[in-house]
Design an enzyme around this catalytic site. Structure first.
Site, short mmCIF file in Angstrom:
data_model
loop_
_atom_site.label_atom_id
_atom_site.label_comp_id
_atom_site.label_asym_id
_atom_site.label_seq_id
_atom_site.Cartn_x
_atom_site.Cartn_y
_atom_site.Cartn_z
N HIS A 1 -2.15 1.75 0.74
CA HIS A 1 -2.07 2.19 -0.45
C HIS A 1 -2.03 1.09 -1.50
O HIS A 1 -1.18 1.06 -2.48
CB HIS A 1 -0.56 3.22 -0.65
CG HIS A 1 -0.70 4.39 0.08
ND1 HIS A 1 -0.91 5.50 -0.88
CD2 HIS A 1 -0.91 4.77 1.35
CE1 HIS A 1 -0.93 6.49 0.30
NE2 HIS A 1 -1.04 6.10 1.47
N THR A 2 -2.56 0.09 -1.28
CA THR A 2 -2.88 -0.98 -2.23
C THR A 2 -4.04 -0.67 -3.16
O THR A 2 -3.96 -1.46 -4.10
CB THR A 2 -2.85 -2.36 -1.59
OG1 THR A 2 -3.99 -2.15 -0.49
CG2 THR A 2 -1.60 -2.94 -0.87
N ALA B 1 -9.33 12.22 12.62
CA ALA B 1 -8.67 10.92 13.14
C ALA B 1 -8.54 10.06 12.04
O ALA B 1 -8.11 8.78 12.09
CB ALA B 1 -9.36 10.40 14.01
N GLY B 2 -8.58 10.37 10.87
CA GLY B 2 -8.24 9.69 9.56
C GLY B 2 -9.33 8.68 9.46
O GLY B 2 -8.94 7.44 9.15
N SER C 1 -14.32 10.71 7.22
CA SER C 1 -15.42 11.27 7.17
C SER C 1 -16.23 11.56 5.56
O SER C 1 -17.28 11.76 5.39
CB SER C 1 -15.66 12.73 7.84
OG SER C 1 -14.55 13.36 7.52
N SER C 2 -15.01 11.75 4.41
CA SER C 2 -15.41 12.25 3.41
C SER C 2 -16.28 10.92 2.77
O SER C 2 -17.14 11.12 2.08
CB SER C 2 -14.14 12.79 2.45
OG SER C 2 -13.23 11.62 2.31
N GLU D 1 -14.84 11.70 -5.65
CA GLU D 1 -13.39 11.84 -5.10
C GLU D 1 -12.45 12.20 -6.03
O GLU D 1 -11.95 13.26 -6.15
CB GLU D 1 -13.04 10.80 -4.27
CG GLU D 1 -13.41 10.55 -2.51
CD GLU D 1 -12.83 11.60 -1.55
OE1 GLU D 1 -12.04 12.25 -1.95
OE2 GLU D 1 -13.62 11.62 -0.76
N ASP E 1 -12.04 3.33 1.11
CA ASP E 1 -12.96 4.18 2.09
C ASP E 1 -14.43 3.93 1.90
O ASP E 1 -15.38 3.47 2.65
CB ASP E 1 -12.44 5.52 2.13
CG ASP E 1 -10.94 5.75 2.25
OD1 ASP E 1 -10.54 4.93 2.83
OD2 ASP E 1 -10.66 6.77 1.91
#
Ligand code: GLA
Length: 384
Positions: A34-35, A124-125, A128-129, A161, A173
């Protein structure tokens, strides 16, 4: 190969060969929790698993998406691009990208057909987005002859996003999916949007342990953390220019501790210290100090657990079990949190039997098996 599957699916759904195929990988958040949306530092790894997107121009002004698993088709008019309802969210990722490509100057005199294929582990985090956004961005910009840089692709993915899908994420990501490199880690300064590719020590690999747990309110919880961080930055900026959490030190925070709630203080402390950890981790990588690097990964998890409160009992247990194993440098939750997966940086000597021991320990406690997945650092988005 996922590219071949995407071609085959395209032929099946649309009856012709696709004109363009592009691929983009999933990612592991290596360290820096969360940086990113706080303008901070983060490191991620593109994994050797991908999403491939196949597209062709149409003769009319429609856009047609075929769902790769079901073959269900969703058709819309090119002139009226708005987000579709949540049940059709899979369309929103590429659709948002197309909208922002148009806004960036892409000229399209006809619509397109679209499908995809994936060998990413589900749930699995591994984002994929972002993988579908980056693969769509590469495929569509190539299809319409609109060259874009990696940085532009990342910006378009994030915009999509934030403003189309409705997730207030940072650039981790998309940045990693785009800039990833084999056997390397991507370091991002999210304020200056500068990228560095750092070589990963040889003889190491990654394991993902997917708890398969997902908090029902995960999107809302992510947005709540985002808001708390912005609130902290606002309080810290009072009396001066508005700045992001990245611009403050623990000294600044402690000086204003009584101006904020306990919760907001904890969130800010996590982010400020996590930024320090990312820089330290980078230094450890430079000098090849794997033991200290591993400790930083564990410390990052501890901070997510205690200060940012985005872990859960399942992820904590996985990290604790991994700590007991030989050949594990470090482990931590990877990604937004509130369920999802733990990633472990392990030496090449770490065996499947050891992963199995972790899974058994977990099963004893929670009555269900985590999904185990071994992976390596792979290349970023590209045209096939
Ligand atoms: C998700 C978001 C990223 C980042 C991480 C937490 O993966 O998409 O932008 O904020 O959570 O570090």
């Amino acid at each position: 190969m996922v590219e071949i599957t995407a071609i085959e699916k395209f032929k099946k759904f649309f009856g012709t060969e696709p004109q363009v195929v592009a691929v983009a990988p999933g990612r592991i958040e290596f360290v820096g929790n969360h940086t990113d949306y706080n303008g901070g530092f983060v490191m991620g790894v593109a994994i050797d698993r991908n999403i491939a997107v196949s597209v062709s121009k149409r003769s009319d002004c429609k856009i047609c998406f075929a769902n790769s698993s079901t073959g269900e088709k969703v058709s819309l008019d090119m002139g009226a691009i708005t987000p579709l309802p949540r049940s059709l969210n899979w369309v929103n990722y590429p659709l948002g990208v197309f909208k922002f490509l148009l806004e960036a100057g892409l000229k399209a005199d006809c619509g397109f057909d679209f499908t995809d294929a994936s060998d990413l582990p589900k749930g699995a985090g591994v984002s994929s987005s972002a993988a579908i956004e980056m693969a769509s961005c590469y495929a569509l910009s190539k299809l319409y002859g609109f060259p874009i840089s990696k940085k532009q692709a990342v910006a378009i993915g994030r915009k999509s996003e934030n403003n189309f899908v409705g997730m207030p994420c940072g650039i981790l990501d998309q940045g990693v999916s785009c800039f990833g490199k084999k056997n390397s880690v991507v370091f991002i300064d999210c304020k200056t949007e500068e990228y560095e590719i750092l070589p990963l020590a040889p003889n190491c690999k990654f394991y993902l342990f997917n708890s398969t747990k997902k908090h029902a309110l995960v999107d809302g919880l992510y947005a709540a953390r985002h808001k708390e961080c912005l609130e902290a930055a606002k309080i810290l900026s009072e009396g001066g220019k508005e700045r992001m959490l990245r611009d403050f030190t623990m000294r600044d925070l402690n000086a204003k501790k009584d101006k904020m709630s306990e919760v907001v203080y904890k969130r800010a402390r996590h982010v400020i210290e996590e930024n320090e950890r990312v820089l330290l981790a980078k230094e450890c990588m430079r000098v090849g100090d794997m033991a200290s690097l591993g400790k930083i990964l564990f410390a990052s998890h501890e901070s997510s657990k205690k200060l940012f409160e985005n872990s859960c009992a399942e992820l904590d247990e996985l990290v604790d079990l991994l700590k007991l194993q030989k050949n594990v440098y470090g482990a931590r939750l990877s990604g937004g949190g509130f369920g999802g997966a733990v990633m472990a940086l392990v030496s090449e000597d770490f065996t499947e039997a050891q992963a199995e021991e972790v899974a058994m320990g977990y099963e004893q406690k929670f009555g269900a098996r985590p999904k185990i997945f071994e992976c390596f650092a792979g290349d970023g988005a590209r045209i096939f």
